[in-house]
Design an enzyme around this catalytic site. Structure first.
Site, PDB file in Angstrom:
ATOM      1  N   ARG A   7       0.908  -1.535  -0.393  1.00  0.00           N
ATOM      2  CA  ARG A   7      -0.382  -0.113  -0.409  1.00  0.00           C
ATOM      3  C   ARG A   7       1.149   1.333   0.000  1.00  0.00           C
ATOM      4  O   ARG A   7       0.449   2.489  -0.386  1.00  0.00           O
ATOM      5  CB  ARG A   7      -0.795  -0.368   1.138  1.00  0.00           C
ATOM      6  CG  ARG A   7      -1.993  -1.132   1.174  1.00  0.00           C
ATOM      7  CD  ARG A   7      -3.087  -1.081   2.622  1.00  0.00           C
ATOM      8  NE  ARG A   7      -2.380  -1.607   3.320  1.00  0.00           N
ATOM      9  CZ  ARG A   7      -1.933  -3.311   4.035  1.00  0.00           C
ATOM     10  NH1 ARG A   7      -2.396  -3.578   2.542  1.00  0.00           N
ATOM     11  NH2 ARG A   7      -0.937  -2.714   4.574  1.00  0.00           N
TER      12      ARG A   7
ATOM     13  N   GLU B 261       3.321  -7.028  14.256  1.00  0.00           N
ATOM     14  CA  GLU B 261       2.795  -7.027  15.442  1.00  0.00           C
ATOM     15  C   GLU B 261       2.379  -8.646  15.258  1.00  0.00           C
ATOM     16  O   GLU B 261       1.816  -9.488  16.861  1.00  0.00           O
ATOM     17  CB  GLU B 261       1.426  -6.623  16.346  1.00  0.00           C
ATOM     18  CG  GLU B 261       0.361  -6.653  14.613  1.00  0.00           C
ATOM     19  CD  GLU B 261       0.990  -5.205  13.592  1.00  0.00           C
ATOM     20  OE1 GLU B 261       0.265  -4.224  12.845  1.00  0.00           O
ATOM     21  OE2 GLU B 261       2.604  -4.993  12.969  1.00  0.00           O
TER      22      GLU B 261
END
Length: 170
Positions: free
Chosen positions: A59, A96
């Site tokens: 992105r 994460e």
């Protein structure tokens, strides 16, 4: 323009417990897309020289290339391992929800070049830190990291030693 209205939460993606900030509704809105590119370019100090903008897969490519155009700079894609066709420098990083490897062409950055790094989201900071390391390995100078969204509760900016700017903070 309230771009926050065009960002949706996707719960449990890519794994349970993660709330993914999906910018796809913003990207399909041409007015919002141009607005974001303009606003992200404005986050960089007016008149300050920038040589290259790095966009992080995937992105970060979209708005990163638009920012580069607005700043009169070149655009450098940073990709996941095995996607670039020429000689690369590589760096592992933590997410994460796991680990991965990023790569950049060895000839993309030259010593002393001033670099702006762009990605859509700053979460734990592992991705941006890895890209800063790639730039520094090639002799470039990271001037700033831009993000559309910062997830401040994950404290990713604490891993970075360069100025951080974002359009939205959660």
């Amino acid at each position: 323009m309230n771009i926050q209205e065009l960002i949706r939460d996707i719960p449990d993606f890519p794994q349970p417990g993660i709330i993914f900030k999906d910018i796809t509704p913003l990207l399909i809105n041409p007015t919002a897309l141009v607005y974001c590119a303009d606003e992200l370019a404005k986050l960089y100090p007016f008149g300050a020289k920038i040589d290259k903008v790095i966009g992080i897969e995937a992105r970060g490519f979209i708005l990163g290339s638009m920012i580069a155009e607005r700043l009169g700079a070149g655009f450098v894609p940073v990709r996941k391992k095995g996607k670039l066709p020429s000689k690369v420098v590589s760096r592992s990083y933590g997410l994460e929800y796991g680990n991965d490897v990023l790569e950049m062409h060895k000839d993309a950055i030259h010593p002393g070049e001033r670099i702006l790094i762009h990605d859509d989201v700053l979460a734990t900071g592992g991705t941006a830190k890895a890209v800063c390391g790639l730039v520094e390995e090639l002799g470039g100078i990271v001037i700033q990291c831009n993000f559309m969204i910062e997830l401040s509760f994950l404290e990713g900016k604490n891993k970075l030693s360069v100025p951080i700017k974002s359009l939205l903070t959660y």
